[in-house]
Design a protein around this motif. Structure first.
Motif, PDB file in Angstrom:
ATOM      1  N   SER A 113       0.832  -1.206   0.000  1.00  0.00           N
ATOM      2  CA  SER A 113       0.000   0.000   0.000  1.00  0.00           C
ATOM      3  C   SER A 113       0.868   1.257   0.000  1.00  0.00           C
ATOM      4  CB  SER A 113      -0.915  -0.021   1.229  1.00  0.00           C
ATOM      5  OG  SER A 113      -1.705   1.134   1.271  1.00  0.00           O
ATOM      6  N   ALA A 114       1.890   1.292   0.838  1.00  0.00           N
ATOM      7  CA  ALA A 114       2.789   2.446   0.904  1.00  0.00           C
ATOM      8  C   ALA A 114       3.551   2.638  -0.400  1.00  0.00           C
ATOM      9  CB  ALA A 114       3.762   2.283   2.067  1.00  0.00           C
ATOM     10  N   GLY A 115       3.817   1.543  -1.102  1.00  0.00           N
ATOM     11  CA  GLY A 115       4.547   1.624  -2.365  1.00  0.00           C
ATOM     12  C   GLY A 115       3.873   2.501  -3.403  1.00  0.00           C
ATOM     13  N   HIS A 116       2.589   2.709  -3.269  1.00  0.00           N
ATOM     14  CA  HIS A 116       1.863   3.559  -4.204  1.00  0.00           C
ATOM     15  C   HIS A 116       2.216   5.039  -4.030  1.00  0.00           C
ATOM     16  CE1 HIS A 116      -0.552  -0.106  -4.282  1.00  0.00           C
ATOM     17  NE2 HIS A 116      -1.127   0.321  -5.392  1.00  0.00           N
ATOM     18  N   ASN A 117       2.389   5.485  -2.760  1.00  0.00           N
ATOM     19  CA  ASN A 117       2.486   6.937  -2.588  1.00  0.00           C
ATOM     20  C   ASN A 117       3.120   7.419  -1.281  1.00  0.00           C
ATOM     21  OD1 ASN A 117       0.550   6.329  -0.712  1.00  0.00           O
ATOM     22  ND2 ASN A 117      -1.152   7.122  -1.909  1.00  0.00           N
ATOM     23  N   PHE A 171      -1.949 -10.156  -7.874  1.00  0.00           N
ATOM     24  CA  PHE A 171      -0.810 -10.030  -6.976  1.00  0.00           C
ATOM     25  C   PHE A 171      -0.098  -8.711  -7.267  1.00  0.00           C
ATOM     26  CE2 PHE A 171      -1.651 -14.509  -7.231  1.00  0.00           C
ATOM     27  CZ  PHE A 171      -1.411 -14.966  -5.940  1.00  0.00           C
ATOM     28  N   GLU A 172       0.507  -8.134  -6.217  1.00  0.00           N
ATOM     29  CA  GLU A 172       1.169  -6.843  -6.379  1.00  0.00           C
ATOM     30  C   GLU A 172       2.307  -6.703  -5.379  1.00  0.00           C
ATOM     31  OE1 GLU A 172      -0.258  -2.211  -6.749  1.00  0.00           O
ATOM     32  OE2 GLU A 172      -1.472  -3.557  -5.520  1.00  0.00           O
ATOM     33  N   THR A 173       3.404  -6.105  -5.840  1.00  0.00           N
ATOM     34  CA  THR A 173       4.521  -5.750  -4.974  1.00  0.00           C
ATOM     35  C   THR A 173       4.463  -4.242  -4.712  1.00  0.00           C
ATOM     36  OG1 THR A 173       6.029  -5.245  -6.794  1.00  0.00           O
ATOM     37  CG2 THR A 173       5.975  -7.551  -6.008  1.00  0.00           C
ATOM     38  N   GLY A 174       5.275  -3.787  -3.772  1.00  0.00           N
ATOM     39  CA  GLY A 174       5.364  -2.347  -3.541  1.00  0.00           C
ATOM     40  C   GLY A 174       5.831  -1.616  -4.784  1.00  0.00           C
ATOM     41  N   LEU A 175       6.793  -2.197  -5.488  1.00  0.00           N
ATOM     42  CA  LEU A 175       7.296  -1.595  -6.722  1.00  0.00           C
ATOM     43  C   LEU A 175       6.197  -1.516  -7.777  1.00  0.00           C
ATOM     44  CD1 LEU A 175       9.566  -0.464  -8.480  1.00  0.00           C
ATOM     45  CD2 LEU A 175      10.251  -2.830  -8.958  1.00  0.00           C
ATOM     46  N   GLU A 176       5.410  -2.561  -7.899  1.00  0.00           N
ATOM     47  CA  GLU A 176       4.328  -2.548  -8.886  1.00  0.00           C
ATOM     48  C   GLU A 176       3.268  -1.512  -8.530  1.00  0.00           C
ATOM     49  OE1 GLU A 176       4.418  -7.081 -10.605  1.00  0.00           O
ATOM     50  OE2 GLU A 176       3.509  -6.731  -8.634  1.00  0.00           O
ATOM     51  N   ALA A 180       9.477   4.134  -7.186  1.00  0.00           N
ATOM     52  CA  ALA A 180       9.956   3.068  -8.081  1.00  0.00           C
ATOM     53  C   ALA A 180      11.480   3.063  -8.158  1.00  0.00           C
ATOM     54  CB  ALA A 180       9.347   3.220  -9.469  1.00  0.00           C
ATOM     55  N   ASN A 181      12.068   4.208  -8.396  1.00  0.00           N
ATOM     56  CA  ASN A 181      13.530   4.275  -8.501  1.00  0.00           C
ATOM     57  C   ASN A 181      14.204   3.935  -7.180  1.00  0.00           C
ATOM     58  OD1 ASN A 181      14.107   4.923 -11.267  1.00  0.00           O
ATOM     59  ND2 ASN A 181      13.197   6.920 -10.889  1.00  0.00           N
ATOM     60  N   TYR A 182      13.635   4.374  -6.076  1.00  0.00           N
ATOM     61  CA  TYR A 182      14.189   4.038  -4.763  1.00  0.00           C
ATOM     62  C   TYR A 182      14.209   2.518  -4.567  1.00  0.00           C
ATOM     63  CZ  TYR A 182      14.719   3.541   0.256  1.00  0.00           C
ATOM     64  OH  TYR A 182      15.152   3.146   1.501  1.00  0.00           O
ATOM     65  N   LEU A 183      13.091   1.877  -4.853  1.00  0.00           N
ATOM     66  CA  LEU A 183      13.001   0.431  -4.645  1.00  0.00           C
ATOM     67  C   LEU A 183      13.930  -0.334  -5.585  1.00  0.00           C
ATOM     68  CD1 LEU A 183       9.177   0.080  -3.979  1.00  0.00           C
ATOM     69  CD2 LEU A 183      11.044  -0.198  -2.324  1.00  0.00           C
ATOM     70  N   ILE A 184      14.032   0.108  -6.820  1.00  0.00           N
ATOM     71  CA  ILE A 184      14.944  -0.549  -7.761  1.00  0.00           C
ATOM     72  C   ILE A 184      16.388  -0.403  -7.278  1.00  0.00           C
ATOM     73  CG2 ILE A 184      15.893  -0.483 -10.107  1.00  0.00           C
ATOM     74  CD1 ILE A 184      12.983   0.281 -11.013  1.00  0.00           C
ATOM     75  N   GLU A 185      16.752   0.796  -6.799  1.00  0.00           N
ATOM     76  CA  GLU A 185      18.100   1.012  -6.268  1.00  0.00           C
ATOM     77  C   GLU A 185      18.388   0.118  -5.063  1.00  0.00           C
ATOM     78  OE1 GLU A 185      18.490   5.206  -5.531  1.00  0.00           O
ATOM     79  OE2 GLU A 185      18.208   5.678  -7.648  1.00  0.00           O
ATOM     80  N   LYS A 186      17.345  -0.235  -4.317  1.00  0.00           N
ATOM     81  CA  LYS A 186      17.498  -1.096  -3.146  1.00  0.00           C
ATOM     82  C   LYS A 186      17.465  -2.579  -3.510  1.00  0.00           C
ATOM     83  CE  LYS A 186      17.982   2.001  -0.014  1.00  0.00           C
ATOM     84  NZ  LYS A 186      19.252   2.134   0.678  1.00  0.00           N
ATOM     85  N   GLY A 187      17.240  -2.897  -4.788  1.00  0.00           N
ATOM     86  CA  GLY A 187      17.293  -4.281  -5.226  1.00  0.00           C
ATOM     87  C   GLY A 187      15.966  -4.942  -5.516  1.00  0.00           C
ATOM     88  N   ARG A 232      12.866  -6.479  -7.432  1.00  0.00           N
ATOM     89  CA  ARG A 232      12.765  -7.199  -8.706  1.00  0.00           C
ATOM     90  C   ARG A 232      11.816  -6.415  -9.602  1.00  0.00           C
ATOM     91  NH1 ARG A 232      11.392 -12.126  -5.004  1.00  0.00           N
ATOM     92  NH2 ARG A 232      13.487 -12.745  -4.372  1.00  0.00           N
ATOM     93  N   THR A 233      12.366  -5.851 -10.637  1.00  0.00           N
ATOM     94  CA  THR A 233      11.538  -5.035 -11.513  1.00  0.00           C
ATOM     95  C   THR A 233      10.886  -5.881 -12.589  1.00  0.00           C
ATOM     96  OG1 THR A 233      11.466  -2.947 -12.718  1.00  0.00           O
ATOM     97  CG2 THR A 233      13.390  -4.359 -13.087  1.00  0.00           C
TER      98      THR A 233
END
Length: 141
Positions: free
Chosen positions: A19-23, A50-55, A66-73, A75-76
């Motif tokens: 949920s937080a991954g959205h905003n 199904f959904e991840t924080g990145l998605e 999105a960029n923060y999560l990708i930088e942290k590793g 799975r995009t």
């Protein structure tokens, strides 16, 4: 000797993270500090959705998260890369796997939806996807 695995992540933490991954970047950071492997977690919304924080960040167009999560590793996937306007990657993938043009992301959102959410950086991908015949921004799962 067989190693024992840790307990599964608490379901409520996974749900909160997705949920937080959205905003909510601050909450994303806080939850990752508490449970670093949330970065890989997927929430089951039911019915195969199904959904991840990145998605979550991907389908609402939140590039900062999105960029923060990708930088942290994190799975995009192609949906997020489409939103981020990664034209070369997306085009190469679609040219290699043309049927993926009609794949569905979380909640049934299509690549075209994600490109639209990407704004100016993904404008070329909007045109590309439409030229390939993609019209729908959402389809049932």
């Amino acid at each position: 000797m067989q190693q024992t695995k840790p307990d599964p992540l608490p379901a409520e933490k996974v749900k909160d993270f997705v949920s937080a991954g959205h905003n909510n970047l601050d909450k994303v950071k806080q939850l990752l500090t508490e449970f670093p492997t949330l970065i890989y977690a997927t929430w089951d919304l039911g019915g195969g959705d199904f959904e991840t924080g990145l998605e979550g960040a991907g389908h609402v167009g939140n590039k900062d998260i999105a960029n923060y999560l990708i930088e942290k590793g994190a799975r995009t996937n192609l949906f997020v890369l489409t939103m981020l306007g990664k034209t070369q990657i997306v085009k190469a993938y679609i040219e290699t796997y043309p049927s993926y043009l009609y794949a569905r992301g979380p909640h049934g959102f299509t690549l075209l939806h994600h490109a639209n959410r990407g704004g100016e950086e993904a404008k070329e991908l909007v045109e590309y996807l439409q030229s390939k015949g993609l019209k729908e921004t959402r389809a049932s799962l």
